[in-house]
Design an enzyme around this catalytic site. Structure first.
Site, short mmCIF file in Angstrom:
data_model
loop_
_atom_site.label_atom_id
_atom_site.label_comp_id
_atom_site.label_asym_id
_atom_site.label_seq_id
_atom_site.Cartn_x
_atom_site.Cartn_y
_atom_site.Cartn_z
N SER A 142 32.80 64.16 -15.06
CA SER A 142 33.73 63.87 -13.98
C SER A 142 35.10 64.51 -14.18
CB SER A 142 33.91 62.35 -13.81
OG SER A 142 34.68 61.82 -14.86
N LYS A 150 39.84 58.76 -16.81
CA LYS A 150 40.21 59.25 -15.48
C LYS A 150 41.72 59.47 -15.40
CE LYS A 150 36.11 58.76 -13.43
NZ LYS A 150 35.37 58.58 -14.68
#
Length: 230
Positions: free
Chosen positions: A130, A169
């Site tokens: 990701s 993230k």
């Protein structure tokens, strides 16, 4: 610049030879001292060490290796950082409900010039894709500094309390919610209540694992299994 374990062993072999017999080893003697079977591997790493400023080399002389005058013993150059486990760069990854330090059986070594401030530093191995647009791939190592607060845009490890999962993230506080943003256009952000998100650390350095990633791709091709998605 970070040194591989092989490069550390080569430097140590050169210094040991200088201290014991008074002159540098040949390439084949370095092979013997480091347990390396290929002279081309040693030559490659000698070239890398020369580029990094650890030694000078005369290619016309069999013992034409000289450590730079300001080159201290390899152990003094290195900072050992505990590798505390894995973190998901994709769907959040559950981790055990115990002190992470219990998983510090492994470590990574970096030269101290890369991390002048070594306080509260730890390492995690990345799982998932990701964060590929942030140049963080599956199998890379992220060096983290422990902290519990984050600014918008910081790349952080976040513990999701209710889900009992952790994820890597970019952090954005948007009033009544936290947005955990991937760096992959194929993946959606994660939205959580601020009370559900606990920042555990901020990324300060990424160690690319190109050789490991290539090997995993080759292994998947041999087995016919699909590449990891999230």
């Amino acid at each position: 610049m970070a040194l591989s374990s092989r490069q550390q062993n080569i430097l140590r072999a050169i210094r040991d030879s200088m201290e014991s017999v008074g002159y540098p080893p040949t390439v084949r003697e370095i092979c013997t001292a480091t347990g390396t079977t290929s002279t081309s591997v040693v030559n490659y790493n000698l070239k890398r060490l020369e580029e990094k400023g650890y030694l000078l080399r005369d290619p016309e002389t069999s013992r034409g290796i000289r450590l730079t005058e300001d080159n201290p013993p390899p152990d003094r150059l290195l900072l050992t950082i505990p590798l505390l486990g894995r973190i998901a760069a994709g769907a959040p990854l559950p981790i055990p409900d115990t002190d992470l330090a219990l998983f510090a059986e492994e470590s990574v070594s970096l030269t101290r010039d890369l991390l002048p401030d070594e306080r509260d530093i730890f390492a995690l191995e990345v799982r998932g894709t990701s964060m590929i647009d942030a140049l963080i791939n599956d199998g890379d190592i992220v060096i983290m500094r422990h902290q519990t607060v984050a600014e918008n845009g910081d790349l952080v490890a976040v513990w999701l309390r209710e889900e009992r999962e952790t994820t890597l993230k970019r952090f954005f506080h948007e009033g009544e919610r936290i947005r955990l943003q991937p760096a992959n256009p194929l993946m959606q952000p994660i939205y959580v209540d601020p009370d559900n998100a606990e920042v555990q650390g901020k990324v300060v350095l990424v160690i690319r694992q190109a050789e490991k990633s290539h090997r995993r791709v080759m292994d998947r091709e041999r087995s016919g299994s699909p590449a990891p998605g999230r």
